[in-house]
Design a protein around this motif. Structure first.
Motif, PDB file in Angstrom:
ATOM      1  N   UNK A   1       0.825  -1.202   0.000  1.00  0.00           N
ATOM      2  CA  UNK A   1       0.000   0.000   0.000  1.00  0.00           C
ATOM      3  C   UNK A   1       0.863   1.256   0.000  1.00  0.00           C
ATOM      4  N   UNK A   2       2.184   1.069  -0.073  1.00  0.00           N
ATOM      5  CA  UNK A   2       3.092   2.213  -0.100  1.00  0.00           C
ATOM      6  C   UNK A   2       3.060   2.856  -1.493  1.00  0.00           C
ATOM      7  N   UNK A   3       2.657   4.103  -1.560  1.00  0.00           N
ATOM      8  CA  UNK A   3       2.586   4.793  -2.848  1.00  0.00           C
ATOM      9  C   UNK A   3       3.957   4.947  -3.501  1.00  0.00           C
ATOM     10  N   UNK A   4       5.008   5.353  -2.749  1.00  0.00           N
ATOM     11  CA  UNK A   4       6.328   5.430  -3.388  1.00  0.00           C
ATOM     12  C   UNK A   4       6.799   4.090  -3.952  1.00  0.00           C
ATOM     13  N   UNK A   5       6.511   2.999  -3.229  1.00  0.00           N
ATOM     14  CA  UNK A   5       6.920   1.690  -3.724  1.00  0.00           C
ATOM     15  C   UNK A   5       6.122   1.305  -4.958  1.00  0.00           C
ATOM     16  N   UNK A   6       4.836   1.600  -4.951  1.00  0.00           N
ATOM     17  CA  UNK A   6       4.026   1.287  -6.128  1.00  0.00           C
ATOM     18  C   UNK A   6       4.500   2.089  -7.344  1.00  0.00           C
ATOM     19  N   UNK A   7       4.847   3.351  -7.118  1.00  0.00           N
ATOM     20  CA  UNK A   7       5.375   4.161  -8.217  1.00  0.00           C
ATOM     21  C   UNK A   7       6.672   3.550  -8.752  1.00  0.00           C
ATOM     22  N   UNK A   8       7.498   3.081  -7.845  1.00  0.00           N
ATOM     23  CA  UNK A   8       8.762   2.455  -8.241  1.00  0.00           C
ATOM     24  C   UNK A   8       8.504   1.173  -9.031  1.00  0.00           C
ATOM     25  N   UNK A   9       7.559   0.372  -8.572  1.00  0.00           N
ATOM     26  CA  UNK A   9       7.252  -0.885  -9.258  1.00  0.00           C
ATOM     27  C   UNK A   9       6.663  -0.627 -10.637  1.00  0.00           C
ATOM     28  N   UNK A  10       5.784   0.364 -10.728  1.00  0.00           N
ATOM     29  CA  UNK A  10       5.134   0.676 -12.007  1.00  0.00           C
ATOM     30  C   UNK A  10       6.128   1.196 -13.045  1.00  0.00           C
ATOM     31  N   UNK A  11       7.315   1.656 -12.587  1.00  0.00           N
ATOM     32  CA  UNK A  11       8.308   2.146 -13.535  1.00  0.00           C
ATOM     33  C   UNK A  11       8.948   1.012 -14.334  1.00  0.00           C
ATOM     34  N   UNK A  12       8.726  -0.237 -13.901  1.00  0.00           N
ATOM     35  CA  UNK A  12       9.272  -1.399 -14.596  1.00  0.00           C
ATOM     36  C   UNK A  12       8.206  -2.031 -15.488  1.00  0.00           C
ATOM     37  N   UNK A  13       8.495  -2.242 -16.772  1.00  0.00           N
ATOM     38  CA  UNK A  13       7.501  -2.905 -17.661  1.00  0.00           C
ATOM     39  C   UNK A  13       7.082  -4.270 -17.147  1.00  0.00           C
ATOM     40  N   UNK A  14       7.998  -5.003 -16.569  1.00  0.00           N
ATOM     41  CA  UNK A  14       7.696  -6.344 -16.042  1.00  0.00           C
ATOM     42  C   UNK A  14       6.657  -6.239 -14.940  1.00  0.00           C
ATOM     43  N   UNK A  15       6.858  -5.290 -14.030  1.00  0.00           N
ATOM     44  CA  UNK A  15       5.962  -5.160 -12.882  1.00  0.00           C
ATOM     45  C   UNK A  15       4.610  -4.580 -13.310  1.00  0.00           C
ATOM     46  N   UNK A  16       4.592  -3.713 -14.316  1.00  0.00           N
ATOM     47  CA  UNK A  16       3.318  -3.166 -14.772  1.00  0.00           C
ATOM     48  C   UNK A  16       2.409  -4.288 -15.283  1.00  0.00           C
ATOM     49  N   UNK A  17       2.969  -5.267 -15.930  1.00  0.00           N
ATOM     50  CA  UNK A  17       2.182  -6.381 -16.419  1.00  0.00           C
ATOM     51  C   UNK A  17       1.623  -7.223 -15.279  1.00  0.00           C
TER      52      UNK A  17
END
Length: 248
Positions: free
Chosen positions: A229-245
């Motif tokens: 639920x950490x917004x900074x971590x989610x932003x970091x994860x979403x920056x990766x194409x692998x994680x966005x999928x």
């Protein structure tokens, strides 16, 4: 286990690490992740005594790194293996000489014992045939494996890896991750990996510390990182194409 308590590190007026408190556990792949400038490289360098923090504690199984005397610090360093980002092999040395370098510097082994240990380490990373080659004759992935062999030559209790997959193709990166994981479990090493590779996070992230703006923002593992639920971590994860999928 390595425990970090209330660690602060600055460079001039720039505060890089603020009140860092976290643990790195035995027999696990402990990953430090974060955006560029988050402080993860500085934290790793503090852990191996390349940087000295202004405040805080770094405790190796009851021994405070920052309070050790010279002889005690030398003794602790003999328990530490380091895999540098660029492998840091000596170009003028053969593979065998590179792996034996820490044995000559920090052990009392005979020449015969050093040679036997070198061969064992190269076999462990599946490169027994490369001992007479020089680094320039090896691929990037093979150089990383030689660097791992050198890092475990002294049979360390603690293994530090700085961006071990940097510059490698995805398939080779997975092989390096698996090798680090196997060695960690086999020898019950406290392994600390500084990485931005999301394949590593999902593949070997037994224990993950996410840094954000020089502070610990989140601690967890590969099994619950996608539910953060950490917004900074989610932003970091979403920056990766692998994680966005995966997060969709």
């Amino acid at each position: 286990m390595i425990e970090v308590k209330n660690l602060y590190k600055s460079f001039g007026e720039q505060n890089v690490l603020s009140d860092i408190t976290c643990k790195f556990e035995d027999g696990k792949n402990n990953l430090i992740i974060g955006m560029s400038g988050s402080g993860k490289t500085v934290l790793l360098k503090c852990l191996i005594s390349l940087h000295r923090p202004e405040l805080g504690e770094i405790i190796y199984d009851g021994r405070d790194l920052l309070s050790l005397r010279s002889k005690e610090l030398i003794s602790l360093r003999q328990e530490i293996g380091v895999l540098f980002q660029g492998s840091a092999l000596f170009d003028s040395m053969t593979v065998a000489e590179n792996v034996m370098f820490p044995l000559r510097m920090f052990s009392n082994m005979t020449a015969k014992e050093r040679e036997a240990r070198m061969k064992l380490c190269l076999e462990r990373v599946n490169l027994p045939q490369a001992l007479n080659k020089v680094p320039s004759e090896l691929s990037g992935g093979m150089q990383k494996r030689v660097a791992i062999a050198r890092a475990i030559a002294l049979n360390p209790k603690y293994l530090f890896c700085d961006e071990p997959n940097s510059g490698l193709d995805p398939q080779t990166s997975i092989l390096i991750d698996q090798l680090i994981n196997d060695i960690t479990k086999e020898y019950n090493i406290t392994t600390v990996v500084n990485t931005h590779d999301m394949n590593s996070v999902l593949g070997i992230g037994d224990h993950i510390t996410f840094l954000y703006k020089g502070k610990v923002e989140w601690i967890g593992n590969k099994d619950n990182i996608l539910r953060t639920e950490s917004e900074p971590l989610r932003d970091f994860l979403f920056s990766s194409p692998i994680m966005r999928q995966l997060i969709k």
